[in-house]
Design a protein around this motif. Sequence first.
Motif, PDB file in Angstrom:
ATOM      1  N   HIS A   7       0.869  -1.189   0.000  1.00 25.05           N
ATOM      2  CA  HIS A   7       0.000   0.000   0.000  1.00 25.05           C
ATOM      3  C   HIS A   7       0.897   1.228   0.000  1.00 25.05           C
ATOM      4  O   HIS A   7       1.469   1.597   1.022  1.00 25.05           O
ATOM      5  CB  HIS A   7      -0.909  -0.007   1.234  1.00 25.05           C
ATOM      6  CG  HIS A   7      -1.861   1.152   1.322  1.00 25.05           C
ATOM      7  ND1 HIS A   7      -3.207   0.990   1.598  1.00 25.05           N
ATOM      8  CD2 HIS A   7      -1.694   2.493   1.192  1.00 25.05           C
ATOM      9  CE1 HIS A   7      -3.805   2.165   1.640  1.00 25.05           C
ATOM     10  NE2 HIS A   7      -2.898   3.101   1.389  1.00 25.05           N
ATOM     11  N   ASP A  49      -9.240   0.924  -6.340  1.00 21.07           N
ATOM     12  CA  ASP A  49      -9.288   1.310  -4.929  1.00 21.07           C
ATOM     13  C   ASP A  49     -10.235   2.488  -4.755  1.00 21.07           C
ATOM     14  O   ASP A  49     -10.679   3.114  -5.740  1.00 21.07           O
ATOM     15  CB  ASP A  49      -7.874   1.690  -4.478  1.00 21.07           C
ATOM     16  CG  ASP A  49      -7.670   1.593  -2.976  1.00 21.07           C
ATOM     17  OD1 ASP A  49      -8.664   1.513  -2.227  1.00 21.07           O
ATOM     18  OD2 ASP A  49      -6.501   1.604  -2.549  1.00 21.07           O
ATOM     19  N   ASP A  98      -8.048  -1.551   3.940  1.00 29.06           N
ATOM     20  CA  ASP A  98      -6.848  -0.982   4.535  1.00 29.06           C
ATOM     21  C   ASP A  98      -7.164   0.130   5.541  1.00 29.06           C
ATOM     22  O   ASP A  98      -8.162   0.838   5.397  1.00 29.06           O
ATOM     23  CB  ASP A  98      -5.955  -0.418   3.429  1.00 29.06           C
ATOM     24  CG  ASP A  98      -5.605  -1.454   2.365  1.00 29.06           C
ATOM     25  OD1 ASP A  98      -6.373  -2.418   2.200  1.00 29.06           O
ATOM     26  OD2 ASP A  98      -4.579  -1.299   1.689  1.00 29.06           O
ATOM     27  N   ASP A 118       2.134   2.752   3.545  1.00 24.03           N
ATOM     28  CA  ASP A 118       1.193   3.815   3.155  1.00 24.03           C
ATOM     29  C   ASP A 118       1.952   5.068   2.734  1.00 24.03           C
ATOM     30  O   ASP A 118       1.479   6.184   2.926  1.00 24.03           O
ATOM     31  CB  ASP A 118       0.221   4.124   4.297  1.00 24.03           C
ATOM     32  CG  ASP A 118      -0.923   5.066   3.903  1.00 24.03           C
ATOM     33  OD1 ASP A 118      -1.191   5.187   2.690  1.00 24.03           O
ATOM     34  OD2 ASP A 118      -1.533   5.684   4.795  1.00 24.03           O
TER      35      ASP A 118
END
Length: 415
Positions: free
Chosen positions: A80, A220, A272, A325
């Motif tokens: 991610h 996403d 997530d 992230d």
Amino acid sequence: MDGNENPGPVRTSLWRNARLATLREDLGTLGVVESGVVAARGERIVYAGPEAGLTSELARADQIFDCEGRWVTPALIDCHTHIVHGGNRAREFQLRLEGATYEAIARAGGGIASTVEATNALSVDELVAAALPRLDALLAEGVSTVEVKSGYGLNVETELKMLRAARRLETLRPVRIVTSYLAAHATPPGYQGRNGDYIAEVVLPGLAAAHAEGLVDAVDGFCEGIAFSPAEIALVFDKAKSLGLPVKLHAEQLSDLGGAKLAASYGALSADHLEYLDAAGAAAMAKARTVAVLLPGAFYTLREKQLPPVEALRAAGTRMAIATDCNPGTSPLTSLLLTMNMSATLFRLTLEECLAGVTREAARALGVLDETGTIEAGKSADLAIWNIDQPAELIYRVGFNPLCERVFKGERVSR
């Protein structure tokens, strides 16, 4: 080379005298093999196990590397990231230190909107140049596979630019790039209060264009009060489904809107963040085999108090991955080693959960577990060789990189 020419025999490589943490579940905790060896024919592993089980043919490999008793794990996977973008948000970091919340900054035109402006100003070449230092930082820690999202264009042209830049990274570095289309990340100024119009006029046409160009591996979205509702995300997921693309979702980061349950209902690869996920959401994810991707960098940077429900995820049997992230606003983090330390220290993940979270489960979260994420026959020879005495060192150290060598598709690519 002429298409009729014989490319010659495939080279066989051997990494011997290794302590393997294969991450194979059938071999127990971490899938450890002492006195291990990995044999690869070209890009593919053909044997991984005790050296005593190696065939005489493989023992006569074209090239043999002595690991000198070092630990070898699957190469790491960052499942991610938002590493393709323009500008930075150091000023917003300062504002948060002075007490401003992420929501307040976003509603005042900062946050994602400021990165959108900087990203729209760059060409594909400039986006690539900006992303390479971030990518190189990850690769230097033994990473072989990186997921890269769009989402800072919020118009068709720049969303496509971001994905083109992501694809180009794979041609410039020995790395596997997996792309995610994230136009449903925020609503640009011209569409404020008109999320439905933005989805219909930008997100869906952009997705069709990205798919037609071969730029997108998954779709996403950001399901949150400051972003998109579950009903709006469902429109995007329906389009993805019609194109045969898997989905994933930023969900339950700031509140519980039921995004994870929605993602699970579409058989999502992952959901997530998940700080506000409830037990029912964890159970829905487990049933759908949707991986929970935990992101301690954002939790840390935003100084959040709400921990993700790790015990509920464990109880439900939900698989857990972890990732950086990496993004300019809420997680300017380019270290999976630090991510593992944060996951253990802040979220209380175990050693096995941390290492599986950046290898096997990260691969599962990207839909590439058949290709990489464990050390076993048939998979890509993606390895990380470490100067450590025990696997726990990869997690407990802070700001220290013990990588000895990275192997990608059977090739030694760094020391």
